[in-house]
Design an enzyme around this catalytic site. Structure first.
Site, PDB file in Angstrom:
ATOM      1  N   THR A 126     -67.467  -0.906  37.496  1.00 56.57           N
ATOM      2  CA  THR A 126     -68.155  -1.208  38.747  1.00 56.57           C
ATOM      3  C   THR A 126     -67.548  -2.441  39.405  1.00 56.57           C
ATOM      4  O   THR A 126     -67.446  -3.506  38.783  1.00 56.57           O
ATOM      5  CB  THR A 126     -69.648  -1.477  38.463  1.00 56.57           C
ATOM      6  N   GLU A 127     -67.102  -2.290  40.660  1.00 56.08           N
ATOM      7  CA  GLU A 127     -66.525  -3.403  41.434  1.00 56.08           C
ATOM      8  C   GLU A 127     -65.390  -4.106  40.695  1.00 56.08           C
ATOM      9  O   GLU A 127     -65.178  -5.309  40.850  1.00 56.08           O
ATOM     10  CB  GLU A 127     -67.624  -4.412  41.805  1.00 56.08           C
ATOM     11  N   LEU A 128     -64.668  -3.365  39.863  1.00 60.54           N
ATOM     12  CA  LEU A 128     -63.527  -3.865  39.072  1.00 60.54           C
ATOM     13  C   LEU A 128     -63.920  -4.995  38.114  1.00 60.54           C
ATOM     14  O   LEU A 128     -63.081  -5.829  37.748  1.00 60.54           O
ATOM     15  CB  LEU A 128     -62.379  -4.329  39.974  1.00 60.54           C
TER      16      LEU A 128
ATOM     17  N   TRP B 184     -63.712  -7.870  42.034  1.00 65.98           N
ATOM     18  CA  TRP B 184     -62.919  -7.969  43.262  1.00 65.98           C
ATOM     19  C   TRP B 184     -63.746  -8.503  44.431  1.00 65.98           C
ATOM     20  O   TRP B 184     -63.333  -8.425  45.587  1.00 65.98           O
ATOM     21  CB  TRP B 184     -62.259  -6.640  43.600  1.00 65.98           C
TER      22      TRP B 184
END
Length: 459
Positions: A145-147, A298
């Site tokens: 999730t979201e890097l 990120w």
């Protein structure tokens, strides 16, 4: 030879309706169906579907040389199936080209990797089963999730059998190093890491239509020339972004689709190829290992998890949600488990972000609430009702020690059942083999008997 790795994230949460304190215990349906359908339909027809057609055209016109990767959350896929099934069909058309890779992630686009390893593993499996069912591919490379990534998460990802993971090329982790190489995890050396090139990715995602940007307008030949000018040893350029970039964040009128269509032609002229994450991981060796002690992502300038867990509101909601994890795993209530998935979506915590104005403007762009405090109040009202429902099945009178004992018993029973199932399968196989052997012996005896009778007759 340089290669470009395009990866797009697709995720939309089930947004919550306005849920009042007086609804707790009376209303067990939490979702704003009208808003969810409107948002999904609008973004799909402005961005996702036109973008799919654009990428399909790029693949065909380049004779399969253009390649791309996607990660699509399970909760987004559920909404596509309900509201925009034609998106699933267009994504299947892309999958059939053999030039598209689907990445693994958590089903709920959750923060489970930061709190609950068991829930994390369960969601990854659930997600990959969904991807395989819809698109016929079993993901080989993981993106969280979201890097979000750390050494601890790397260990869990590697233990699930993944050979690669993609994450952010955060400056405070890389230091003087470049994101344009393949790395490995210091915590799990067999896990290879692909790092986002933030500058080049954000040039497309956020600066493409910015008239005040000194590089405006961004053209395909200019962009490819920037990549060509990078040091010869820097062979991998990872362009990771949200899929809404194409058509939503950068509307059609900006020329974003024409920009994308022109990239393969200019790349080929410069000898630059396109690769999927799995291809890069299988072909190249890591140049070094990276240690990430604290989780990175990120999001925002800090590239950490503060966008979701940076204040007291977020942490209180987060802790309260996951305090129910063991009880939810014990129940068989389909609706309860569905709500559990939807309430874990990281977006709910993102809406509670209270960062300073420059970041807050970005956060408020995605939020359906007027303020982080309103987001917190609404979510906690919903969560309170959810907890009432969970405790109706597994009340507070069951202490954690007793609950853990019950969970252990259930797991032991499951292990015993699996062991007995294997023993039964083995016994059946032995019996079949024995019967076949007996038949073979009997057949051989009959053949010998028949041969003897023939010999006697001939005499």
């Amino acid at each position: 030879m340089k290669t470009i790795c395009f990866y797009f994230q697709i995720h939309q949460p089930f947004r919550l309706k306005r849920y009042r304190f007086f609804d707790i215990g009376n209303d067990h349906y939490y979702y704003d169906d009208f808003n969810n359908e409107e948002i999904m339909s609008r973004i799909a027809h402005r961005s996702y579907i036109p973008a799919n057609y654009t990428l399909l055209e790029m693949i065909k016109n380049s004779n399969g040389k253009f390649k791309v990767a996607f990660s699509i959350s399970g909760v987004a896929l559920e909404q596509f199936e309900i509201y925009v099934p034609e998106f699933i069909d267009s994504m299947r058309d892309l999958a059939k080209t053999g030039c598209v890779e689907f990445l693994s992630e958590t089903y709920a686009h959750s923060l489970a990797s930061l709190k609950d390893p068991e829930e994390f593993v369960d969601q990854v499996k659930m997600h990959d089963d969904k991807i395989e069912m819809l698109f016929g591919q079993r993901p080989k490379v993981f993106r969280n999730t979201e890097l979000i990534y750390s050494d601890e998460i790397a260990g869990m990802v590697a233990s699930m059998g993944f050979k690669g993971c993609i994450t952010e090329g955060a400056k405070h982790i890389l230091g003087w190093k470049s994101p344009n190489y393949l790395y490995s995890s210091a915590a799990a050396p067999k896990l290879k890491l692909l790092l986002k090139n933030s500058k080049l990715s954000d040039d497309i995602s956020f600066r493409f239509s910015n008239y005040e940007w000194n590089e405006y307008p961004l053209t395909a030949d200019k962009f490819i020339n920037w990549i060509t000018a990078l040091p010869e040893t820097e062979q991998i350029i990872n362009l990771f972004m949200n899929y809404e970039t194409l058509g939503e964040l950068q509307p059609r009128e900006t020329g974003i689709f024409e920009f994308m269509k022109a990239l393969p032609r200019f790349a080929e002229e410069k000898g630059i190829s396109f690769s999927t994450p799995a291809e890069i991981i299988s072909k190249l060796k890591p140049v070094d290992s990276l240690s990430v002690t604290y989780p990175i992502s990120w999001a925002d300038e800090e590239r950490d998890t503060s966008a979701w867990l940076g204040n007291l509101l977020q942490n209180e909601a987060f802790e309260k949600l996951y305090s129910m994890a063991e009880r939810v795993r014990l129940c068989n209530d389909r609706r309860l488990k569905q709500d559990w998935n939807y309430l874990q979506a990281s977006d709910h915590f993102y809406y509670m972000c209270t960062k300073h104005f420059s970041d807050g403007a970005v956060h408020s762009h995605y939020s359906p609430y007027d303020s982080p405090y309103e987001a917190f109040t609404n979510y906690m009202n919903v969560l309170s009702d959810f907890i009432v429902r969970v405790k109706a099945q597994y009340p507070d009178s069951i202490e954690n020690e007793e609950l853990n004992s019950l969970i252990t018993t259930i797991r032991n029973q499951a292990s015993e059942i699996e062991l007995l199932r294997k023993e039964l399968k083995s016994a059946k196989a032995e019996k079949i083999a024995r019967v076949k052997a007996e038949k073979a012996v009997a057949g051989e005896s009959k053949t010998k008997s028949a041969t003897k009778k023939t010999v006697v007759k001939e005499k």
